[in-house]
Design an enzyme around this catalytic site. Structure first.
Site: not given
Ligand code: NI
Length: 167
Positions: A133, A46, A137, A51, A91-92
């Site tokens: 999630h 995701g 963000h 991000q 999370c990335l």
């Molecule tokens: Ni994330």
């Protein structure tokens, strides 16, 4: 297509609140394509526009093994949620860190896709967790915000040290 740079915790830009998408343009389609390429390359399941430092309400998710089931949610809203599920999340934007978070077990989400067509889906398990999630963000919230202050402080200092070494 282009790979986008993923912001890493505790970058303050990850705390920005995204604004709604108001126009369904070729640029939006291109952005979604670039986000998908970035997510698959990472690899991750995701990615929220936040991000990649684009503060618009856009998230993409693909929990399939074959990377052939991309869910694009533009201006997503959760219109129903029920149950509770505890899941280990990563999370990335927080590479290498995983921890357990409790969320709703089943959600109904309503959104547009990147071309403006409406999507409404009721999902559970991993997909439900991912949607919650990623939507967090968009309001500047990260999964580590659910952890205890002590755990979060330790993680933030570790990340800063790592970024200093890398930079
Ligand atoms: Ni994330």
């Amino acid at each position: 297509m282009a790979l986008l740079t993923i912001l890493e915790y505790p970058d303050p830009r990850l705390k920005k609140v995204a604004s709604p998408v108001t126009a369904f343009t070729p640029e939006l389609v291109r952005l979604v394509r670039d986000m998908a390429q970035t997510m698959y390359a990472a690899p991750g399941v995701g990615l929220a526009a936040t991000q990649v430092d684009v503060h618009k309400r856009i998230v993409i998710i693909d929990t399939s093994e074959a990377h052939d089931d991309l869910l694009v949610l533009v201006n997503p809203e959760i219109i129903a949620a029920e149950g509770e599920a505890e899941c280990e999340e990563g999370c990335l934007s927080v590479p290498g860190y995983y921890d357990r978070v409790t969320r709703a077990a089943r959600v109904t989400v309503r959104a547009a896709n990147e071309r403006g067509a409406m999507v409404e889906r009721t999902v559970e398990d991993l997909l439900a967790v991912c949607i919650q999630h990623e939507m967090d963000h968009l309001v500047g919230k990260m999964f580590v915000d659910y952890l205890s202050p002590l755990k979060r402080a330790r993680l933030a200092s570790k990340q800063r040290k790592k970024q200093r070494l890398a930079g």
